[in-house]
Design a protein around this motif. Structure first.
Motif, PDB file in Angstrom:
ATOM      1  N   ARG A 166       4.016  -4.033  -5.255  1.00 51.88           N
ATOM      2  CA  ARG A 166       4.478  -2.844  -4.544  1.00 51.88           C
ATOM      3  C   ARG A 166       5.433  -3.214  -3.405  1.00 51.88           C
ATOM      4  N   ASP A 173       4.673  -0.652   1.968  1.00 55.75           N
ATOM      5  CA  ASP A 173       4.610   0.227   0.808  1.00 55.75           C
ATOM      6  C   ASP A 173       4.083   1.605   1.174  1.00 55.75           C
ATOM      7  N   GLN A 185       8.632  -3.493  -5.174  1.00 51.50           N
ATOM      8  CA  GLN A 185       9.137  -2.164  -5.496  1.00 51.50           C
ATOM      9  C   GLN A 185       9.793  -1.524  -4.278  1.00 51.50           C
TER      10      GLN A 185
END
Length: 333
Positions: A12, A83, A15
């Motif tokens: 994450r 995140d 990401q």
């Protein structure tokens, strides 16, 4: 070894900080030069975790596969955005689990454990910082320059305009094409953080009930179920009241389904908090104490020779599947 929750959290971070960005890829250590050359100058288009493995996709169709193994870790530095998918409405990582442990309760200040691990990072604007992500997560000293000089044996460095990620000590680090990625994933058991459907649960149940292998070994087999490591194995078996030596095929379907559901529950908490929190109904001071001290998070893990928290019998330590196994011979008779 980092367990499934850690790999999902690391993914994450990719990401949030790398997907959509063109990166320079290098190998300061010199052991991944060819692979780095295949990826450098391309844009990261996807980041996925399946159990203990993570995959980064690039815009020319190649993937970087990483398995951290026993000693692997990622260091992130630069203007890191934490995140947001793990943030709650009050701007902090957390959620309230079904058994009553309030992950948003208490002082808004970060909670650090005895090893210096910050369990709950604040969410907001990018911060110039450095974060180590492996089995544990630590916020470490701010680098004076960006990018920082490589420290130690850095196998791979991914560098965008604002964030640097350094990989050290992985068990696996390789460039794959899409068909090779599919082949790797096909061999892995289901991961409830990715797929918690009845079909995934049924797949787990069917495999376990066919095997004469002890359940303590099956839970560590990544072809049976993805992400479970030594800590979660011991804690899940205790929570289920299961003897680690019981063959999988001897277990009732309801028992195996409950194991899957408990793994989904514990994994979700681990992804949200960064901690393997396996004791339920912790609130207030008890919860903060558990965040600060690993000894207060678990039922049996690393408690060999100490009295069981439920029955008082001394916790046993033995070896199973080449790893240390902790269990209560009375509660798990």
């Amino acid at each position: 070894m980092p367990e499934g929750h850690s790999v999902h959290r690391i993914t994450r971070q990719f990401q949030r900080n790398f997907v959509g960005h063109r990166v320079t890829v290098s190998s300061p250590q010199g052991r991944f030069v060819t692979g780095a050359q295949q990826l450098s100058g391309h844009t990261v288009t996807d980041a996925r975790a399946v159990g203990k493995q993570m995959f980064l996709e690039f815009d020319h169709g190649l993937w970087l596969r990483i398995h951290l193994g026993m000693y692997g870790a990622w260091d992130f530095s630069g203007e890191i955005q934490m995140d947001a998918t793990m943030a709650s409405a009050n701007g902090r990582m957390g959620q309230t689990n079904q058994h009553g442990t309030d992950l948003d309760a208490g002082d808004p200040a970060p909670t650090f454990d005895a090893a210096g691990e910050n369990s709950i990072f604040s969410i907001g604007a990018p911060r110039r910082t450095r974060v180590r992500m492996s089995e544990q997560e630590k916020q470490i000293d701010l680098a004076e320059t960006f990018p920082p000089e490589p420290v130690g044996q850095v196998r791979v460095r991914l560098l965008s305009d604002t964030v640097c990620a350094d990989l050290r000590g992985p068990t696996a680090c390789e460039v794959l094409d899409p068909a090779q990625v599919d082949a790797v994933i096909a061999k892995l058991g289901p991961d409830p953080e990715l797929d918690n459907t009845p079909e995934a649960e049924a797949r787990f149940v069917a495999v376990v009930q066919k095997k004469p292998t002890p359940i303590g070994r099956l839970l560590m087999d990544q072809t049976v179920v993805s992400g479970i490591g030594n800590v979660y194995r011991a804690e899940m078996l205790f929570r289920a009241g299961l003897n680690p030596h019981v063959p999988g095929k001897s277990l009732r379907e309801t028992t195996v389904r409950a194991l899957w559901q408990d793994w989904a529950h514990l994994l979700h908490i681990g992804v949200a908090t960064g901690q393997m929190m396996t004791m339920d109904k912790l609130e207030g001071d008890e919860y903060r104490l558990a965040l600060k001290n690993r000894a207060d998070r678990h039922w049996v893990y690393k408690r060999e020779g100490l009295p069981c928290r439920v029955c008082g019998t001394h916790i046993v330590l033995e070896e199973m599947a080449a790893r240390k196994l902790y269990w209560c011979p009375r509660c798990q008779a």
